[in-house]
Each structure stands twice: as C-alpha cells, then as structure tokens.
Design a protein around this motif. Structure first.
Motif, mmCIF file in Angstrom:
data_model
loop_
_atom_site.group_PDB
_atom_site.id
_atom_site.type_symbol
_atom_site.label_atom_id
_atom_site.label_comp_id
_atom_site.label_asym_id
_atom_site.label_seq_id
_atom_site.Cartn_x
_atom_site.Cartn_y
_atom_site.Cartn_z
ATOM 1 N N GLY A 87 0.664 -1.043 0.075
ATOM 2 C CA GLY A 87 0.299 -0.190 0.137
ATOM 3 C C GLY A 87 1.129 1.363 -0.199
ATOM 4 N N ARG A 88 2.103 1.441 -0.104
ATOM 5 C CA ARG A 88 2.757 2.051 0.074
ATOM 6 C C ARG A 88 3.282 2.743 -1.449
ATOM 7 N N GLN A 89 3.815 3.823 -1.571
ATOM 8 C CA GLN A 89 4.450 4.375 -3.287
ATOM 9 C C GLN A 89 6.040 3.184 -3.553
ATOM 10 N N PHE A 90 5.925 2.715 -3.849
ATOM 11 C CA PHE A 90 6.806 1.380 -4.952
ATOM 12 C C PHE A 90 8.068 1.676 -6.246
ATOM 13 N N SER A 91 8.638 1.348 -5.371
ATOM 14 C CA SER A 91 9.867 1.596 -6.303
ATOM 15 C C SER A 91 10.452 0.162 -6.717
ATOM 16 N N HIS A 92 11.104 -0.397 -7.956
ATOM 17 C CA HIS A 92 12.108 -1.478 -8.070
ATOM 18 C C HIS A 92 12.384 -1.542 -9.042
ATOM 19 N N ASP A 93 13.830 -1.639 -9.145
ATOM 20 C CA ASP A 93 14.692 -1.608 -10.241
ATOM 21 C C ASP A 93 15.504 -3.307 -10.447
ATOM 22 N N GLY A 94 15.596 -3.740 -11.312
ATOM 23 C CA GLY A 94 15.624 -5.672 -11.216
ATOM 24 C C GLY A 94 16.460 -6.132 -12.674
ATOM 25 N N PRO A 95 16.729 -6.842 -12.251
ATOM 26 C CA PRO A 95 17.271 -7.423 -14.042
ATOM 27 C C PRO A 95 16.432 -7.843 -14.863
ATOM 28 N N HIS A 96 14.677 -7.576 -14.565
ATOM 29 C CA HIS A 96 13.816 -8.390 -14.941
ATOM 30 C C HIS A 96 12.512 -7.104 -15.003
ATOM 31 N N TYR A 97 12.841 -6.113 -14.141
ATOM 32 C CA TYR A 97 11.936 -5.236 -14.444
ATOM 33 C C TYR A 97 11.884 -3.848 -13.642
ATOM 34 N N GLU A 100 8.112 2.382 -11.261
ATOM 35 C CA GLU A 100 8.765 3.671 -10.933
ATOM 36 C C GLU A 100 7.469 4.704 -10.253
ATOM 37 N N ASN A 101 8.009 4.950 -8.614
ATOM 38 C CA ASN A 101 7.043 5.239 -7.679
ATOM 39 C C ASN A 101 4.744 4.766 -8.111
ATOM 40 N N ALA A 102 5.585 3.685 -7.689
ATOM 41 C CA ALA A 102 3.642 3.606 -8.690
ATOM 42 C C ALA A 102 3.803 3.227 -6.899
ATOM 43 N N ARG A 103 1.679 3.148 -6.703
ATOM 44 C CA ARG A 103 1.073 2.350 -5.491
ATOM 45 C C ARG A 103 -0.263 2.458 -5.838
ATOM 46 N N LEU A 104 -0.995 1.164 -5.390
ATOM 47 C CA LEU A 104 -1.809 0.786 -5.451
ATOM 48 C C LEU A 104 -3.164 1.786 -4.481
ATOM 49 N N TYR A 105 -4.124 1.726 -4.480
ATOM 50 C CA TYR A 105 -5.100 3.007 -3.650
ATOM 51 C C TYR A 105 -6.455 1.345 -3.125
ATOM 52 N N THR A 106 -6.423 0.511 -4.293
ATOM 53 C CA THR A 106 -7.406 -0.237 -3.583
ATOM 54 C C THR A 106 -6.506 -1.778 -3.495
ATOM 55 N N LEU A 107 -6.978 -1.134 -1.715
ATOM 56 C CA LEU A 107 -6.258 -2.609 -1.016
ATOM 57 C C LEU A 107 -7.308 -3.357 -0.264
ATOM 58 N N PRO A 108 -7.344 -5.369 -0.687
ATOM 59 C CA PRO A 108 -7.926 -5.390 0.282
ATOM 60 C C PRO A 108 -7.038 -5.708 2.021
#
Length: 265
Positions: A87-97, A100-108
């Motif tokens: 549920g937080r702002q999320f970034s990821h820089d990996g070997p395949h994906y 950048e600054n993504a966040r989901l606002y509808t969460l269970p």
C-alpha cells in the motif's frame, strides 16, 4: 469474469489457476488486478501464478525465455506484487522489471495468497521457497512431498483435473479429442509451442485411444472417483475439476449426487 462471479455467486472462493505475470502482462498490472479481485471477493481470492506458455505470452514479439529464466522472472514478479500490496509508494529496479513510484489505492485488508504452479523440481522448489501454496495437475506424491519438505510445510496444495462425463463413453472420448487433444501432449510442448498451428500439428500424434486412457470419459462414476482419490492420496488439499465439452449442469448435478457423498468434505 472474477468481478461477475463476486456479484453473481455470493460467498464463492476464486483462485486463478494459473496466470502468468511475467511477459505479456507486467507484474504491476497483475498486482492491481489481484488486489481489486481480493476486494470484490472480500478476501476470498487467491492468485495462482506460473511461468507461462509461449502460445499466450509471445504475442508482443518478446523472445521466449528458457525455463530457468522464466522462473527467475516469476520470482521477481512475485516480489513486485507483494511490494505493491503493502500500500505504499513502491519502486523497483531489478534484472527484469522496473517499477517507478507506483502505488495501489484499492487494497484488501489482507494481501492475497500467491500459489505457484510447478511440474518439475525447480518450479516446485520455487513454490516451496516463496509461495503461499502449490498448484499442479499431476497426482504425484513426490511433488507434494518435495514442496512440503523444502519449505512449503502445511501450506495449501491445490490441484486441477479434467473429465468428460456423459452417457456415451465413445462420444465423450471424441469430444475430448476434438476440443482438448493437447491434454495428451507430453513434456514441455505445451509451454514452448508458439502458435495454434503448431498445436494442431503436434496433436495429430494424439489418438482417441490415448485420450480414453488419460481422461475419465463417459458415465463411469467409479473411474471419476478413483481419479479424485489419486489426488487425495498424493496429499493435495483441494481439487478443482473441469468438465470438457457440453453437459455442464448435468455434470455438476452428477458430481453432487454421485461423487461428493463418497468423500469427506
């Protein structure tokens, strides 16, 4: 479809068995769809994932990776999805994906379990190490034992199988041979063949006799029960069943009347 089920069948539990979050669809997109599905189903949703099949995944002209690389991509995809479900702002820089600054606002309230499909030892090891459960279509005790011994413990082991129930066995065999002959393809062919023409060519080797041997066809309830028992005996906790072809309502009536009473549910 998942949204329609949530509306039309209150209380239903839904598991995708399975989807591929690595090539054709970015794992961040799958993460959003899974989160929304879990909300619609009030937590009664599990995300089954696998390393994919070339037939579905190659359409954007990406090269089709070998199995080891697909499993590596799948592990990274699961890491991304779980990060977004926090549920937080999320970034990821990996070997395949890259995310950048993504966040989901509808969460269970609780993130969905991730069940991992595995047909070989490397995939089963991945399921045991990072999955919330294991998915298979083979009633193999050694697969369940490997999953549990390598870290799966008491986590859910879920399986799927197919039958073609009907009053005429020969007609049912012909139905499966016409609609689902790829059930008889051996090895990794289903994962690496890239287009329908290749499947049509490969299934020319699949005979009606092979179908009759591998898929319960016709009215023989005892054979259907024996097939289900083979999964229970292998240690699976849940079994999902697909009726190939028509007679869907008749099949489920038969299942409730003649099969389920012979199991403890």
């Amino acid at each position: 479809m998942i949204g329609a089920l949530a509306q039309a069948v209150p209380g239903v539990h839904v598991t995708t068995a399975v989807t591929c979050p690595t090539v054709r669809i970015h794992p961040a997109v799958i993460a959003q769809a899974a989160a929304t599905s879990a909300v619609l189903l009030d937590g009664r949703f599990k995300l089954g994932v696998g390393s994919g099949e070339a037939l579905n995944e190659h359409i954007l002209a990406d090269p089709w990776p070998p199995a080891d690389l697909r499993l590596e991509m799948l592990e990274e995809a699961i890491e991304i999805m779980r990060g977004l479900w926090e549920g937080r702002q999320f970034s990821h820089d990996g070997p395949h994906y890259t995310v950048e600054n993504a966040r989901l606002y509808t969460l269970p309230d609780v993130a969905p379990d991730v069940l991992i499909s595995g047909f070989g030892p490397k995939a089963i090891s991945l399921a045991a190490r990072v999955g919330d459960g294991f998915v298979s279509v083979q009633p193999e005790r050694e697969h369940v034992d490997q999953f549990r011994s390598e870290g799966g413990g008491s986590k859910l082991c879920q399986a799927g199988t197919k039958v073609c129930w009907g009053p005429d066995e020969a007609e049912c065999v012909r139905t499966v041979h016409r609609i689902w002959p790829n059930e008889g393809l051996p090895g990794e062919l289903a994962q690496i063949l890239p287009n329908p023409a290749h499947f049509e060519q490969a299934v020319e080797l699949v005979t009606e006799e092979m179908i009759a041997e591998s898929v319960p066809c016709g009215p023989d309830v005892d054979r259907i029960v024996a097939t289900f028992h083979s999964f229970a005996d292998a240690g699976f906790d849940e079994l999902y069943v697909q009726q190939i072809g028509p007679r869907q309502e008749e099949f489920f009536d038969m299942l409730a009347r003649d099969v389920l009473p012979r199991f403890e549910v």
